[in-house]
Write an enzyme that holds these catalytic residues in place. Structure first.
Site, short mmCIF file in Angstrom:
data_model
loop_
_atom_site.label_atom_id
_atom_site.label_comp_id
_atom_site.label_asym_id
_atom_site.label_seq_id
_atom_site.Cartn_x
_atom_site.Cartn_y
_atom_site.Cartn_z
N ALA A 100 26.46 69.45 105.24
CA ALA A 100 26.61 69.76 106.66
C ALA A 100 27.14 71.17 106.84
O ALA A 100 27.85 71.71 105.99
CB ALA A 100 27.56 68.75 107.30
N ALA A 101 26.81 71.76 107.98
CA ALA A 101 27.30 73.11 108.30
C ALA A 101 28.81 73.08 108.51
O ALA A 101 29.38 72.06 108.87
CB ALA A 101 26.59 73.61 109.56
N ILE A 108 32.96 74.55 107.41
CA ILE A 108 33.87 74.70 106.28
C ILE A 108 34.01 73.37 105.55
O ILE A 108 34.21 72.33 106.18
CB ILE A 108 35.25 75.19 106.77
N GLY A 115 35.47 70.22 103.72
CA GLY A 115 36.74 69.55 103.89
C GLY A 115 37.50 69.41 102.58
O GLY A 115 36.91 69.45 101.49
N MET A 116 38.81 69.22 102.69
CA MET A 116 39.65 69.04 101.51
C MET A 116 39.72 67.58 101.08
O MET A 116 40.14 67.28 99.97
CB MET A 116 41.05 69.58 101.79
N ASP A 142 33.67 57.54 117.18
CA ASP A 142 33.59 56.24 116.50
C ASP A 142 32.80 56.44 115.20
O ASP A 142 31.90 57.28 115.12
CB ASP A 142 32.88 55.23 117.39
#
Length: 589
Positions: free
Chosen positions: A317-318, A320, A322-323, A373
């Site tokens: 996905a476009a 940044i 995720g951690m 959701d």
């Protein structure tokens, strides 16, 4: 002998479903009294309990079958017969599609993924048989030519009201008629050419009750929602009228809590609602009316159909990375797929179990239109050929424990043990960068107003968002700003909102690390300006409406309000639609 056993097992499953639906209906019906008595906290508790009921009944039925029939492995002939018998039991059933999904859930608890195909479960539904039957009467038609427009609308409102009277129905109906005339051009015809179709049940959610229907005329069809509120002083009043599919779709949005609506025929109801809101899928609508498991089932069927009719590849996905989560998407399909990484960045002091708990909290909580959701799935099979090399490498790198492969060549599958699926949105940081690049100041102003509103509405509903960086919010096709990163959310009473100490020495001023003590749970609101809104143009736009969010005092007051049971009203429509804010004869209360 096997026929008798198949019938007994099928009856055990259908009886489990009937228990579930009876309990579901009982708690759904309680919403009417809760609304009348202004028991808002009880409505929230009922919503949480109702969401859990399904899994509880599935586990009960699973245990009954395991214990009563000593099931340890799949008997091919027996379970094909069980499904056939079960299908016969559903021929005249009022909720066949829900009962099919319940059957699937029980079966999937009993057996392995390799048996999850149409011989044994309802990958394809048989509920379409309902289309060939006489449709149940789920709405009532009214023709104003008989009694006049005002009396007809009064009759409609009174047919749906509770034991509590309207505080001034005459005033409210005048406002309704004025709004119809101003906003719904297709209703500007002779009375003899008008017809109202009104659903026979009221939709309850939070502090609102909603009447839903359509106006038919030679000019076309106008869908509408009438929003009714309780003044908490013994009277009801009409708060708003929505007359477009787009505004109605926001009320039924994926960031809202589920409705309480007492309907025996959900298949017919969903078809009616989809006629009013064509952009909403059946999966969206089943979830919106409280049948979130059916929403999951319908979504997965739609997804499989889309895979068959498309050929693009899944990709990261476009935005940044995720951690905690890794996110991928299919460009031709408006959803994202989120998996929990095996290892998190060192700054994240949480576990996989914690993350799953946060997502469950969001599922059960009032999302106030500001939290997406999610649908949670296990053992999901994707065609490996549809994953590009970059994505395959990323998944294998960050989550090898939940990834495995089956089959070879064109039949090769990638199996993901656990994932979440939610609507794809444009990450807010990318949305703002694009607006800045194109000098679209109004888009920047609107987005940052929405960002602040999202935070305010979340904390007023007892949700501290945690990481409020712009990348953790998304913008929907309706332009709404939604929060979607849940691994750091907390209840408001778990956070200590502090004023950041002022540096008094040069050493403190230029310290690389905080020179003051910081404990777990401490939050300094003024740091929003530094970390989330470092761009001066963003900060300027944000401060126009939300400068209070940069002060500890605001957060502390919200925290105190929540502790005292004071929850601010959050309406699923813009304030400009409320009758008290309209120009005609402003309705005062």
């Amino acid at each position: 002998m096997k026929d008798e056993l198949a019938l007994t097992i099928a009856n055990t499953i259908i009886n489990g479903f009937e228990r579930h639906f009876a309990i579901f209906t009982e708690i759904t019906q309680s919403a009417r009294n809760r609304f009348q008595q202004c028991q808002w906290n009880e409505i929230h508790r009922s919503a949480r309990a109702r969401t859990n009921f399904y899994d509880e009944r599935v586990k009960e039925t699973f245990n009954d079958i395991k214990e009563d029939f000593n099931i340890s492995s799949l008997d091919d002939a027996l379970w094909q017969r069980v499904k056939a018998v079960y299908s016969d039991l559903l021929i005249n059933h009022k909720q066949p599609e829900l009962a099919e999904t319940f059957y699937n859930s029980v079966f999937c608890h009993l057996f392995e993924r390799k048996y999850y195909h149409n011989d044994y479960i309802y990958v394809e539904s048989t509920a379409h048989r309902l289309d060939d039957k006489t449709q149940p009467e789920i709405y009532t038609s009214y023709q104003p030519k008989e009694l006049g427009l005002k009396q007809t609308i009064c009759d409609i409102m009174n047919s749906h009201r509770t034991v509590i009277p309207f505080e001034d129905l005459d005033r409210d109906v005048d406002a309704l008629i004025n709004t119809f005339r101003r906003k719904a051009h297709k209703t500007r015809v002779k009375l003899e050419d008008l017809k109202f179709d009104i659903l026979n049940f009221t939709f309850y959610r939070n502090k609102g009750a909603y009447l839903i229907g359509r106006v038919l005329s030679p000019a076309g069809e106008t869908p509408f929602i009438i929003a009714v509120l309780n003044n908490e002083k013994g009277g009801l009043y009409i708060d708003a009228l929505l007359t477009s599919s787009e505004s109605m779709a926001v009320v039924f949005g994926f960031a809202r809590a589920y409705f309480f609506v007492d309907c025996e025929h959900p298949y017919a109801l969903v078809n009616f609602l989809q006629g009013l809101m064509p952009h909403k899928t059946k999966a969206d609508l089943y979830s919106a009316i409280g049948f979130h498991k059916q929403g999951k089932t319908q979504f997965y069927r739609d997804f499989l159909n889309h895979l068959d009719s498309s050929d693009d590849q899944f990709e990261l996905a476009a935005g940044i990375k995720g951690m905690v989560m890794s996110v991928f998407t299919l460009p031709s399909y408006p959803y994202v797929f989120k998996i929990i990484k095996d290892k998190f960045s060192p700054s994240k002091n949480i576990t996989k179990k914690d993350v799953k708990g946060k997502y469950r909290l969001v599922k059960l909580h009032d999302r106030v239109g500001r939290m997406a959701d999610t649908m949670e799935y296990s053992e999901v099979a994707f065609p490996k050929s549809r994953f590009n090399d970059e994505l395959l490498a990323e998944l294998q790198k960050v989550a090898p424990s939940i990834i495995r492969y089956e089959g070879e060549g064109e039949e090769a599958l990638i199996i993901i043990e656990h994932l979440y699926i939610e609507r794809r949105m444009v990450p807010l940081n990318l949305y703002l960068m694009d607006a800045l690049k194109n000098k679209a100041q109004q888009k920047i102003d609107d987005a940052l107003f929405g960002y602040g509103q999202a935070i305010k509405q979340l904390i007023s509903a007892d949700i501290f968002p945690g990481d409020m960086l712009l990348k953790n919010f998304g913008v929907t096709r309706h332009g709404r700003v939604i929060f979607y990163d849940y691994d750091e959310i907390a209840y408001m009473n778990e956070i200590n909102f502090r004023v950041k100490p002022k540096a008094v020495t040069e050493e403190q001023l230029y310290a690389a690390e905080p020179w003051y003590s910081v404990m777990p749970g401490d939050m300094f609101p003024e740091e929003l300006a530094t970390f989330a809104l470092a761009n001066p143009s963003y900060l300027k736009a944000f401060k126009i409406h939300h400068e209070d969010l940069l002060t500890a005092a605001y957060w502390q007051q919200c925290q105190q309000d929540v502790a005292n049971g004071i929850y601010k009203d959050v309406f699923p429509y813009p304030d400009k639609y409320r009758f008290c804010n309209l120009s005609f004869g402003s309705i005062k209360r």
